[in-house]
Each structure stands twice: as structure tokens, then as C-alpha cells.
Design a protein around this motif. Structure first.
Motif, PDB file in Angstrom:
ATOM      1  N   THR A  11     126.212 -63.750  73.196  1.00 27.83           N
ATOM      2  CA  THR A  11     125.135 -64.302  73.873  1.00 27.83           C
ATOM      3  C   THR A  11     125.311 -65.853  73.481  1.00 27.83           C
ATOM      4  O   THR A  11     125.368 -66.063  72.530  1.00 27.83           O
ATOM      5  CB  THR A  11     123.743 -63.392  73.788  1.00 27.83           C
ATOM      6  OG1 THR A  11     123.421 -62.967  72.583  1.00 27.83           O
ATOM      7  CG2 THR A  11     124.410 -61.744  74.510  1.00 27.83           C
ATOM      8  N   ASN A  48     127.069 -62.202  79.900  1.00 23.27           N
ATOM      9  CA  ASN A  48     126.750 -62.764  78.308  1.00 23.27           C
ATOM     10  C   ASN A  48     126.011 -64.145  78.479  1.00 23.27           C
ATOM     11  O   ASN A  48     125.191 -64.479  77.056  1.00 23.27           O
ATOM     12  CB  ASN A  48     127.299 -62.316  77.070  1.00 23.27           C
ATOM     13  CG  ASN A  48     127.567 -61.184  76.663  1.00 23.27           C
ATOM     14  OD1 ASN A  48     126.781 -60.015  77.986  1.00 23.27           O
ATOM     15  ND2 ASN A  48     127.858 -60.519  76.258  1.00 23.27           N
ATOM     16  N   CYS A  86     122.509 -62.468  79.807  1.00 24.74           N
ATOM     17  CA  CYS A  86     121.698 -61.949  78.571  1.00 24.74           C
ATOM     18  C   CYS A  86     120.066 -61.318  78.496  1.00 24.74           C
ATOM     19  O   CYS A  86     120.458 -60.025  77.778  1.00 24.74           O
ATOM     20  CB  CYS A  86     122.536 -61.735  77.823  1.00 24.74           C
ATOM     21  SG  CYS A  86     121.914 -64.001  77.174  1.00 24.74           S
ATOM     22  N   ALA A  92     122.658 -57.501  76.725  1.00 24.30           N
ATOM     23  CA  ALA A  92     124.103 -57.591  77.214  1.00 24.30           C
ATOM     24  C   ALA A  92     125.434 -56.857  76.979  1.00 24.30           C
ATOM     25  O   ALA A  92     124.718 -56.189  76.273  1.00 24.30           O
ATOM     26  CB  ALA A  92     124.368 -58.508  75.972  1.00 24.30           C
ATOM     27  N   GLN A 103     123.354 -53.911  81.845  1.00 25.87           N
ATOM     28  CA  GLN A 103     123.779 -54.658  83.026  1.00 25.87           C
ATOM     29  C   GLN A 103     124.562 -54.380  83.952  1.00 25.87           C
ATOM     30  O   GLN A 103     124.420 -54.295  85.428  1.00 25.87           O
ATOM     31  CB  GLN A 103     124.504 -56.546  82.629  1.00 25.87           C
ATOM     32  CG  GLN A 103     123.654 -57.423  81.709  1.00 25.87           C
ATOM     33  CD  GLN A 103     124.285 -58.735  81.767  1.00 25.87           C
ATOM     34  OE1 GLN A 103     125.496 -58.508  81.076  1.00 25.87           O
ATOM     35  NE2 GLN A 103     123.755 -59.993  81.373  1.00 25.87           N
TER      36      GLN A 103
END
Length: 229
Positions: free
Chosen positions: A66, A124, A149, A155, A161
Motif C-alpha cells: 500500500t 492496494n 487501500c 488491503a 475489499q
């Protein structure tokens, strides 16, 4: 197994990783060091980027990390800058990075939508650059869900997600395929209970991805044939 939705990673999947992010890394490093190329090259090594060759190492933190994780890695090399300052520069340069589509996206995504598939993006990258990139490619409207992210779902390789996408579109995870170019994408897919497809438009080789994937494809342009098969 039936597939009713596809969740895409962004960098290395929808967009070719090297063609996009090598330029970003060079621009950021030179900006952050005030154009001091030798210093930029030394710092680049700490995030797995060879400035002289303009090439990422396969294990670079940039590939699946990230922006926060990249910032943490960079912070000791910029004692005169704070975390927020570096993160802001990373995201600004990301928004400006020219995106190279892995395959022509408009016809492919249109074809997938015509098949009745729901589509999403889980990256990310931060959400703001992701939206800019998809808008610039003219494909933002094809997606029912776009998460970065920093969108509140965590993430990858955590499945937050992915599960948020399943909930958003009202489908069981096993009816969704996660498509990505890194083990982070595929591990997240497996953790979420989704089918997984790896593509080779990132930096990871097939042998690295195959243990986590139901299929390994050269690029996302091969998805319609895989779905039909």
C-alpha cells in the motif's frame, strides 16, 4: 463453477505494471530528492527499484504494498520530511502516472458486461488515484465497486475489499472470480472463498502464481475464453 462477477486488481492487471509504474517511481524519486539522481538511485534500491535500468525487482514493496507501506519504507531516507508529506507526494505522482492498458479495456469490459457479469476493482493503491486512472481510461462507469487501500475495507492479502464487493452486489463469494497479478491478490481471493485467476502482466512469474490460482492467463484479454471453457 459458475461465475457471475469479476473483481479485478488494478496495477499489473487492468494496467501493465512496468509500463505504468517505472515512470512513476523515477518521477517521485527525482521530485523527492530535488533532482539529485545519485541520491534518488540509492533510495530507489530500498523500495526495489533500479533507477538506472528503470526496472523494479520482483520482490519490490511497490508491487503489492500500500502507499502507507511504501511511505514507511521511504521515511528513514527523508529525515527532513514527515510521513504525510511523503504519502501526499506518492499519491500525487500516482495520479499523474500515465496508465498503459494491459489490453484495450473498453471493448473487453463491454463484452464482459454484455455477458451479464458484475465488475469491480480492488487495489492496494489509494482510492483517489485509482478513480483518476479508471476515469482517464474511460472505464470507471463499467464497475459496480471500486475500492482502494484507504476505502475502509483494509488491503490485500486480507479479504476485506473482496467481501465488501460480494456484499455490495449481493452474491456469494464462490460465484465471483478474483483476477490479479500478485500473490496478494490470489491469497485474498482464496481467503474470501472466491475463484482466482492470475495474469502475467505484472512482474510475478507463472510458477510463483500458479499455486494460488485456478488458472494462469497471459492477460485479462483471455478471460472470455476461460469463462466459456
Amino acid at each position: 463453477m459458475r461465475v457471475d462477477a469479476i473483481l479485478f486488481d488494478k496495477d499489473g492487471t487492468l494496467f501493465d505494471f512496468g509500463a505504468t509504474w517505472e515512470g512513476w517511481a523515477e518521477s517521485f524519486l527525482l521530485r523527492a530528492t530535488g533532482g539529485d539522481r545519485p541520491r534518488a538511485a540509492r533510495i530507489g534500491q530500498h523500495i526495489g527499484f533500479d533507477l538506472q535500468a528503470r526496472r523494479f525487482e520482483p520482490g519490490s514493496i511497490v508491487i503489492a504494498g500500500t502507499p502507507d507501506e511504501v511511505t514507511e519504507r521511504l521515511l528513514p531516507h527523508f529525515p527532513d520530511r514527515g510521513f504525510d508529506d511523503i504519502l501526499r507526494m506518492l499519491n500525487e505522482e500516482a495520479e499523474n502516472a500515465p496508465q498503459a492498458e494491459a489490453v484495450p479495456l473498453l471493448p473487453l469490459l463491454g463484452r464482459l458486461r454484455d455477458l451479464g457479469l458484475r465488475l469491480g476493482v480492488a487495489t492496494n493503491d489509494a482510492e483517489a488515484p485509482a478513480l483518476v486512472h479508471l476515469e482517464a481510461a474511460g472505464v470507471r462507469g463499467y464497475f459496480d465497486f471500486i475500492a482502494g487501500c484507504d476505502s475502509g475495507h483494509g488491503a490485500k492479502p486480507q479479504p476485506g475489499q473482496l467481501l465488501a464487493f460480494a456484499e455490495r452486489i449481493g452474491l456469494a463469494p464462490d460465484r465471483i472470480v478474483m483476477v490479479g497479478d500478485s500473490t496478494h491478490d490470489l491469497i485474498a481471493g482464496r481467503s474470501a472463498g472466491m475463484q482466482t485467476v492470475a495474469v502475467l502482466t505484472g512482474l510475478a512469474e507463472a510458477a510463483v502464481l500458479a499455486p494460488y490460482a485456478d488458472a494462469v492467463l497471459p492477460d485479462i484479454g483471455h478471460l472470455p475464453a476461460w469463462l466459456a471453457g
